[in-house]
Design an enzyme around this catalytic site. Structure first.
Site, mmCIF file in Angstrom:
data_model
loop_
_atom_site.group_PDB
_atom_site.id
_atom_site.type_symbol
_atom_site.label_atom_id
_atom_site.label_comp_id
_atom_site.label_asym_id
_atom_site.label_seq_id
_atom_site.Cartn_x
_atom_site.Cartn_y
_atom_site.Cartn_z
ATOM 1 N N ARG A 57 8.879 30.877 16.732
ATOM 2 C CA ARG A 57 9.210 30.788 18.157
ATOM 3 C C ARG A 57 8.763 29.472 18.780
ATOM 4 N NH1 ARG A 57 5.808 31.387 22.068
ATOM 5 N NH2 ARG A 57 4.255 32.242 20.622
ATOM 6 N N HIS A 63 -16.328 29.812 19.326
ATOM 7 C CA HIS A 63 -16.781 29.804 20.714
ATOM 8 C C HIS A 63 -17.025 31.236 21.180
ATOM 9 C CE1 HIS A 63 -16.315 28.713 25.166
ATOM 10 N NE2 HIS A 63 -17.375 28.057 24.722
ATOM 11 N N ARG A 119 -6.805 62.519 14.553
ATOM 12 C CA ARG A 119 -6.086 61.403 13.932
ATOM 13 C C ARG A 119 -5.218 60.660 14.954
ATOM 14 N NH1 ARG A 119 -5.820 65.617 9.837
ATOM 15 N NH2 ARG A 119 -3.817 66.343 10.688
ATOM 16 N N ARG A 120 -5.514 60.918 16.230
ATOM 17 C CA ARG A 120 -4.720 60.318 17.306
ATOM 18 C C ARG A 120 -5.563 59.435 18.227
ATOM 19 N NH1 ARG A 120 -0.995 65.546 19.149
ATOM 20 N NH2 ARG A 120 -0.194 66.032 17.049
ATOM 21 N N CYS A 151 -0.116 40.189 20.084
ATOM 22 C CA CYS A 151 -0.237 39.882 18.650
ATOM 23 C C CYS A 151 -1.061 40.974 17.969
ATOM 24 C CB CYS A 151 -0.875 38.517 18.455
ATOM 25 S SG CYS A 151 0.141 37.159 19.061
ATOM 26 N N ARG A 182 0.507 42.177 14.418
ATOM 27 C CA ARG A 182 1.884 41.905 13.990
ATOM 28 C C ARG A 182 2.097 40.435 13.654
ATOM 29 N NH1 ARG A 182 4.728 38.629 17.422
ATOM 30 N NH2 ARG A 182 3.711 38.467 19.446
ATOM 31 N N CYS A 221 -0.233 36.667 13.177
ATOM 32 C CA CYS A 221 -1.598 36.166 13.067
ATOM 33 C C CYS A 221 -1.628 34.675 12.761
ATOM 34 C CB CYS A 221 -2.345 36.932 11.977
ATOM 35 S SG CYS A 221 -3.990 36.263 11.688
ATOM 36 N N ASP A 222 -2.179 33.914 13.685
ATOM 37 C CA ASP A 222 -2.491 32.498 13.502
ATOM 38 C C ASP A 222 -3.829 32.447 12.764
ATOM 39 O OD1 ASP A 222 -3.517 29.926 13.812
ATOM 40 O OD2 ASP A 222 -2.983 29.742 15.920
ATOM 41 N N TYR A 270 -0.081 27.434 10.670
ATOM 42 C CA TYR A 270 0.858 26.478 11.252
ATOM 43 C C TYR A 270 0.843 25.173 10.469
ATOM 44 C CZ TYR A 270 1.926 29.384 15.268
ATOM 45 O OH TYR A 270 2.389 30.398 16.067
#
Length: 264
Positions: free
Chosen positions: A21, A51, A126-127, A146, A166, A168-169, A209
Site C-alpha cells: 500500500r 523507546h 474460550r471466548r 495491524c 495481520r 507486521c513491519d 521494508y
C-alpha cells in the site's frame, strides 16, 4: 530475543518480493509464530534500544479509548503523527474498538471490561477475545488495525495471551507490538490476581521494508543481551487507572538505537 532475530533472518532468506500500500516494497512471508515465556523476563528487544516511553503511553492511550494524538503529544510520543488529521484525530482506531465497539441498536461494548469480567468469573471460557477489526468502520480509520485480534487463556493460575497480527513491519513495528502486549498481559494478570504465562505472537503478512535492509543486517550482527524485568509498583483500582510512573524496567541494557524511515 533470539526468536525475533531468527524471524528477521527467515524473512531475508525466504521472503517474496511484494508491492504494498505504501509503495515502498517489501520482502514478505506469510504465517509465523513466536512464543515468549513472560516468567523468563520482559520481551523487550535488546539488539537496539526501544523507546519504552512510547510503548507504555500508547498502551495507556488505547486503554482510555482515546483516538486523538493530543495525549501522546503531551507525553512526547510522536509515533502516530503521520496518520492523524489536522485536528489530531485518527478515526475509530484501536482505542475506540477496544472500549466502545458500536452495536446496531446504538449501544457500545467495552471489550476490555468484558474480558476482565470473563477472566475473573469464567476463566475457562474460550471466548475471552478482543477484536479491533471492525469491518463496518475500517473506511473511517486513518490506518486499519495491524494487531487486530487477541485472546486470553488461563491455566494453572497463569494468564497467557495470543495476538494475531495481520500485517507486521518486522524492523520498526514488531518490537513495539511484542512489548506492548506483554505489558498488557502483566497488567491484566495483576488485576485478576494471576501470574503471567506466555505471550504468543502470530503474524500474517510478515515483512521487512526494502528501505530497512541495511538496518536489519546491522541488527542481525549484534548479540542479544539478557532480558530485563518489568516491575509494576502498585496495583490500581482498575485496568484503566495505571499511570506511566507505575512501571519500571529493571536491567535493560540494549545496543544503541537504529533509525529507519516509516512507511506511511
Amino acid at each position: 530475543m533470539k526468536q525475533y532475530l531468527e524471524l528477521m533472518q527467515k524473512v531475508l532468506d525466504e521472503g517474496t518480493q511484494k508491492n504494498d500500500r505504501t509503495g515502498t516494497g517489501t520482502l514478505s512471508i506469510f504465517g509465523h509464530q513466536m512464543r515468549f515465556n513472560l516468567q523468563e523476563g520482559f520481551p523487550l528487544v535488546t539488539t537496539k534500544r526501544c523507546h519504552l516511553r512510547s510503548i507504555i503511553h500508547e498502551l495507556l492511550w488505547f486503554l482510555q479509548g482515546d483516538t486523538n494524538i493530543a495525549y501522546l503529544h503531551e507525553n512526547n510520543v510522536t509515533i502516530w503523527d503521520e496518520w492523524a488529521d489536522e485536528n489530531g484525530d485518527l478515526g475509530p482506531v484501536y482505542g475506540k474498538q477496544w472500549r466502545a465497539w458500536p452495536t446496531p441498536d446504538g449501544r457500545h461494548i467495552d471489550q476490555i471490561t468484558t474480558v476482565l469480567n470473563q477472566l475473573k468469573n469464567d476463566p475457562d471460557s474460550r471466548r475471552i477475545i478482543v477484536s479491533a477489526w471492525n469491518v463496518g468502520e475500517l473506511d473511517k480509520m486513518a490506518l486499519a488495525p495491524c494487531h487486530a485480534f487477541f485472546q486470553f487463556y488461563v491455566a494453572d493460575g497463569k494468564l497467557s495471551c495470543q495476538l494475531y497480527q495481520r500485517s507486521c513491519d518486522v524492523f520498526l513495528g514488531l518490537p513495539f507490538n511484542i512489548a506492548s502486549y506483554a505489558l498488557l498481559v502483566h497488567m491484566m494478570a495483576q488485576q485478576c490476581d494471576l501470574e503471567v504465562g506466555d505471550f504468543v505472537w502470530t503474524g500474517g503478512d510478515t515483512h521487512l521494508y526494502s528501505n530497512h535492509m541495511d538496518q536489519t543486517h546491522l541488527q542481525l550482527s549484534r548479540e542479544p543481551r539478557s532480558l530485563p524485568k518489568l516491575i509494576i509498583k502498585r496495583k490500581p483500582e482498575s485496568i484503566f487507572d495505571y499511570r506511566f510512573e507505575d512501571f519500571e524496567i529493571e536491567g535493560y541494557d540494549p545496543h544503541p538505537g537504529i533509525k529507519a524511515p516509516v512507511a506511511i
